[in-house]
Design a protein around this motif. Structure first.
Motif, PDB file in Angstrom:
ATOM      1  N   MET A   1       2.335  -2.059   8.831  1.00 33.38           N
ATOM      2  CA  MET A   1       2.079  -1.478   7.507  1.00 33.38           C
ATOM      3  C   MET A   1       3.314  -1.700   6.631  1.00 33.38           C
ATOM      4  SD  MET A   1       0.036   1.986   8.585  1.00 33.38           S
ATOM      5  CE  MET A   1      -1.139   2.047   7.242  1.00 33.38           C
ATOM      6  N   ASP A   2       3.077  -2.242   5.437  1.00 31.08           N
ATOM      7  CA  ASP A   2       4.181  -2.522   4.503  1.00 31.08           C
ATOM      8  C   ASP A   2       4.354  -1.372   3.513  1.00 31.08           C
ATOM      9  OD1 ASP A   2       4.678  -5.005   5.515  1.00 31.08           O
ATOM     10  OD2 ASP A   2       4.152  -6.103   3.696  1.00 31.08           O
ATOM     11  N   LEU A   3       5.587  -0.984   3.275  1.00 28.12           N
ATOM     12  CA  LEU A   3       5.899   0.030   2.265  1.00 28.12           C
ATOM     13  C   LEU A   3       6.919  -0.542   1.281  1.00 28.12           C
ATOM     14  CD1 LEU A   3       6.441   3.149   4.569  1.00 28.12           C
ATOM     15  CD2 LEU A   3       4.321   2.398   3.465  1.00 28.12           C
ATOM     16  N   ILE A   4       6.999   0.059   0.092  1.00 27.97           N
ATOM     17  CA  ILE A   4       8.014  -0.370  -0.875  1.00 27.97           C
ATOM     18  C   ILE A   4       8.814   0.843  -1.350  1.00 27.97           C
ATOM     19  CG2 ILE A   4       8.458  -1.475  -3.102  1.00 27.97           C
ATOM     20  CD1 ILE A   4       5.916  -3.050  -2.788  1.00 27.97           C
ATOM     21  N   ALA A   5      10.134   0.725  -1.262  1.00 29.93           N
ATOM     22  CA  ALA A   5      11.026   1.774  -1.786  1.00 29.93           C
ATOM     23  C   ALA A   5      11.421   1.400  -3.205  1.00 29.93           C
ATOM     24  CB  ALA A   5      12.272   1.875  -0.911  1.00 29.93           C
ATOM     25  N   GLY A   6      11.355   2.395  -4.110  1.00 32.52           N
ATOM     26  CA  GLY A   6      11.806   2.153  -5.479  1.00 32.52           C
ATOM     27  C   GLY A   6      10.695   1.809  -6.450  1.00 32.52           C
ATOM     28  N   LEU A   7       9.438   2.104  -6.067  1.00 31.93           N
ATOM     29  CA  LEU A   7       8.330   1.805  -6.984  1.00 31.93           C
ATOM     30  C   LEU A   7       8.439   2.654  -8.246  1.00 31.93           C
ATOM     31  CD1 LEU A   7       5.331   1.594  -4.482  1.00 31.93           C
ATOM     32  CD2 LEU A   7       6.222  -0.274  -5.903  1.00 31.93           C
ATOM     33  N   PRO A   8       7.982   2.138  -9.394  1.00 37.15           N
ATOM     34  CA  PRO A   8       8.027   2.921 -10.622  1.00 37.15           C
ATOM     35  C   PRO A   8       7.265   4.235 -10.448  1.00 37.15           C
ATOM     36  CG  PRO A   8       7.175   0.712 -11.050  1.00 37.15           C
ATOM     37  CD  PRO A   8       7.375   0.822  -9.583  1.00 37.15           C
ATOM     38  N   SER A   9       7.845   5.296 -10.908  1.00 35.30           N
ATOM     39  CA  SER A   9       7.295   6.669 -10.898  1.00 35.30           C
ATOM     40  C   SER A   9       7.345   7.330  -9.516  1.00 35.30           C
ATOM     41  CB  SER A   9       5.877   6.747 -11.479  1.00 35.30           C
ATOM     42  OG  SER A   9       4.916   6.414 -10.502  1.00 35.30           O
ATOM     43  N   ASP A  10       7.713   6.599  -8.485  1.00 43.20           N
ATOM     44  CA  ASP A  10       7.802   7.231  -7.163  1.00 43.20           C
ATOM     45  C   ASP A  10       9.077   8.080  -7.095  1.00 43.20           C
ATOM     46  OD1 ASP A  10       6.816   7.812  -4.693  1.00 43.20           O
ATOM     47  OD2 ASP A  10       7.394   5.941  -3.730  1.00 43.20           O
TER      48      ASP A  10
ATOM     49  N   ASN B   1       1.064   7.565  -2.158  1.00 43.01           N
ATOM     50  CA  ASN B   1       0.926   8.449  -3.315  1.00 43.01           C
ATOM     51  C   ASN B   1      -0.072   7.810  -4.290  1.00 43.01           C
ATOM     52  OD1 ASN B   1       1.286   9.560  -5.907  1.00 43.01           O
ATOM     53  ND2 ASN B   1       3.325  10.313  -5.363  1.00 43.01           N
ATOM     54  N   ASP B   2      -1.226   8.460  -4.476  1.00 42.76           N
ATOM     55  CA  ASP B   2      -2.297   7.844  -5.284  1.00 42.76           C
ATOM     56  C   ASP B   2      -1.894   7.636  -6.733  1.00 42.76           C
ATOM     57  OD1 ASP B   2      -3.837   7.660  -3.068  1.00 42.76           O
ATOM     58  OD2 ASP B   2      -5.003   9.486  -3.470  1.00 42.76           O
ATOM     59  N   GLU B   3      -1.049   8.532  -7.247  1.00 38.78           N
ATOM     60  CA  GLU B   3      -0.627   8.361  -8.648  1.00 38.78           C
ATOM     61  C   GLU B   3       0.252   7.117  -8.793  1.00 38.78           C
ATOM     62  OE1 GLU B   3       1.115  12.026  -9.996  1.00 38.78           O
ATOM     63  OE2 GLU B   3      -0.694  13.092  -9.354  1.00 38.78           O
ATOM     64  N   VAL B   4       1.117   6.931  -7.831  1.00 46.44           N
ATOM     65  CA  VAL B   4       1.990   5.738  -7.871  1.00 46.44           C
ATOM     66  C   VAL B   4       1.140   4.477  -7.698  1.00 46.44           C
ATOM     67  CG1 VAL B   4       3.989   4.583  -6.846  1.00 46.44           C
ATOM     68  CG2 VAL B   4       3.948   7.072  -6.986  1.00 46.44           C
ATOM     69  N   LEU B   5       0.152   4.540  -6.818  1.00 46.95           N
ATOM     70  CA  LEU B   5      -0.743   3.383  -6.635  1.00 46.95           C
ATOM     71  C   LEU B   5      -1.385   3.007  -7.966  1.00 46.95           C
ATOM     72  CD1 LEU B   5      -2.566   4.172  -3.252  1.00 46.95           C
ATOM     73  CD2 LEU B   5      -1.105   2.200  -3.730  1.00 46.95           C
ATOM     74  N   ASN B   6      -1.782   4.026  -8.710  1.00 48.91           N
ATOM     75  CA  ASN B   6      -2.402   3.788 -10.021  1.00 48.91           C
ATOM     76  C   ASN B   6      -1.400   3.141 -10.978  1.00 48.91           C
ATOM     77  OD1 ASN B   6      -4.489   3.918 -11.804  1.00 48.91           O
ATOM     78  ND2 ASN B   6      -3.765   5.867 -12.672  1.00 48.91           N
ATOM     79  N   VAL B   7      -0.179   3.658 -10.967  1.00 49.74           N
ATOM     80  CA  VAL B   7       0.859   3.123 -11.869  1.00 49.74           C
ATOM     81  C   VAL B   7       1.128   1.645 -11.576  1.00 49.74           C
ATOM     82  CG1 VAL B   7       3.340   3.259 -12.424  1.00 49.74           C
ATOM     83  CG2 VAL B   7       1.978   5.349 -12.294  1.00 49.74           C
TER      84      VAL B   7
END
Ligand code: SF4
Length: 488
Positions: A322-331, A289-295
């Motif tokens: 590929m690494d992912l993160i659950a619980g990122l801010p704004s996600d 999610n590009d918006e979350v990447l920005n955040v």
């Protein structure tokens, strides 16, 4: 939060229990009842034949309390009282927050290792009911433990008494992610140190190889991690990797380079990585999610990730994580599901799903700190990842937990058949010695044929590493002394 533990010495364990629900709250131990918005009181009252255990929790406007008894001649009386108080506090928190942590009262880092020990003691059914009844672990997490412990077992059984793995640390990144507590604040300043750092690192690698030969150690796997190793230029990467291949027998060994952030990956660097022996790379979107990447302060887009992945495939990499993160801010849950689906569509060989861990040193301020709602969402996210990836043949093979994760969840490595990272299993299971080079690296010496572990710490930051390099080298003398002492 104020915590008053009366007539018991379980501060450490009960604080950890409270952290399941309040990972970021300051917990103050009091010597007497001292009310605050969040306040807990536990009490142990021993009579002739049995002990009364009592827990009370005030959570803003709500309260909950429980009373139980433990017989004074119960097996492992001290541990049993501790467990019952933990269960009481857990139930108090569930009653006032409505959140049922899927790991129950388990707070340890390696639940699969504990599960495996219980299986060895009493078989699968015994382990299963122990987890469910004594620790209140959910069925889904028990299943996860079962799957990972079986697959981990296949990998650890391939390690031998004289096996070791090599870790090389590149603690530099192009910019700092907001949730990161690892790299130093001044990324730009740190990058200026790369040339000097690399010189020292190469010296350390050469000396480490000599030590490995002196002790007749056999290499099992190599991992270049960070930070972001691909922050190095193609020339720097080539120099580093040539030193590794010239000094260690990498032939036929698993060799991972954590390419990490897609904004650092170029065709030239990928070619260097491939030509110099790496068998596995990691390209880490964290979210699509590009918006979350920005955040979170990552200066790349999801399309950059896709392009880096496709380029790596074109160049012949047949083992990409590929690494992912659950619980990122704004996600959100929906967005996270979209991330998992988009990543799966690329057909990676493995996917690692981390739960966001918020450390004090990260840039996320208290306003960003997630509370229960985000914890519940993060739990749904990791459950979705488990189901979806498993349905697509990417199944769990290793797992560990960290403190202060959103929702008290776990980190899980998923892989298709034969594409597991052996290194990840070895380091988490502490199967064999890890010889580690570079800033923040920790050498872990494992007693051959035994379980004793000894650690040798390198300095954390690159400037400390450079300034204290002789000290770091002299600490490495301990490796040979250790093997002299413990070799069978
Ligand atoms: S890529 Fe990893 S190590 Fe680098 S800043 Fe981001 S979280 Fe930290």
């Amino acid at each position: 939060m104020n915590l008053f533990n009366q007539n018991n010495t379980y501060n450490y364990e009960l604080e950890k229990l409270c952290r399941i629900f309040l990972p970021f709250e300051k917990i103050i131990f009091t010597e007497q009842p001292t009310e605050s918005d969040v306040y807990a009181h536990t009490r142990l009252t021993k009579s002739d034949s049995r002990t009364q255990l009592y827990s009370f929790l005030k959570f803003y406007t709500q309260t909950a309390e429980f009373v139980d008894f433990v017989e004074n001649d119960a097996e492992d009386y001290y541990k049993e009282c501790e467990r019952v108080l933990a269960i009481q506090l857990f139930k108090c928190f569930v009653a006032v927050t409505g959140y049922v942590s899927p790991w129950g009262i388990l707070t340890g880092v390696r639940p699969a290792k504990l599960y495996s020990a219980l299986c060895k003691k009493g078989g699968k059914n015994y382990a299963r009911s122990f987890f469910k009844e004594k620790f209140l672990v959910s069925d889904k997490k028990i299943e996860l433990c079962e799957k990972t412990y079986e697959r981990e077992g296949e990998i650890t059984s391939q390690s031998e008494k004289d096996s070791f793995s090599l870790y090389v640390s590149i603690p530099f990144c192009p910019t700092r992610c907001s949730y990161c507590s690892f790299v130093s604040h001044s990324v730009e300043m740190a990058k200026k140190l790369i040339p000097e750092y690399l010189e020292k690192l190469i010296d350390e690698i050469v000396i480490t190889a000599q030590i490995a030969r002196t002790n007749n150690l056999k290499l099992r796997s190599v991992y270049i991690g960070g930070g972001t190793p691909t922050t190095l230029s193609a020339e720097q990467l080539e120099r580093l990797m040539k030193v590794i291949s010239e000094n260690f027998d990498i032939e036929g060994k698993e060799y991972t380079v954590e390419a990490g952030r897609p904004d650092t990956i170029t065709e030239e660097k990928l070619r260097v990585i491939k030509e110099n022996g790496a068998t596995r790379i990691s390209i880490n979107p964290q979210t699509m999610n590009d918006e979350v990447l920005n955040v979170i302060g990552r200066k790349h887009t999801s399309d950059d990730t896709v392009n880096a992945f496709l380029l790596a495939r074109k160049l012949g990499f047949d083992n990409i994580n590929m690494d992912l993160i659950a619980g990122l801010p704004s996600d959100t849950f929906e967005s996270f599901c979209g991330t998992v689906e988009r990543v799966t569509a690329l057909k990676p060989d493995s996917v690692t799903v981390h739960s966001l861990a918020l450390k004090r040193a990260s840039n996320l301020n208290s306003e960003n700190i997630p509370r229960f709602e985000s914890g519940v969402t993060a739990s749904k996210m990791v459950d979705f990842a488990y189901d979806f990836l498993s349905q697509h043949g990417i199944t769990p093979y290793y797992m560990y937990r960290q403190s202060k994760t959103v929702g008290n969840n776990e980190n899980v490595g998923y892989a298709t058949a034969f594409k597991e990272s052996f290194y990840n299993v070895y380091i988490m299971d502490e199967t064999h010695t890890i010889l580690a080079c570079g800033a923040s690296a920790v050498t872990k010496l494992r007693q051959p044929g035994g379980s004793y572990i000894e650690r040798i710490f390198n300095y954390k930051y690159p400037y400390e590493y450079i300034n204290n390099f002789n000290e770091i080298l002299s600490r490495k003398d301990r490796i040979t002394a250790f093997y002299d002492e413990y070799r069978i």
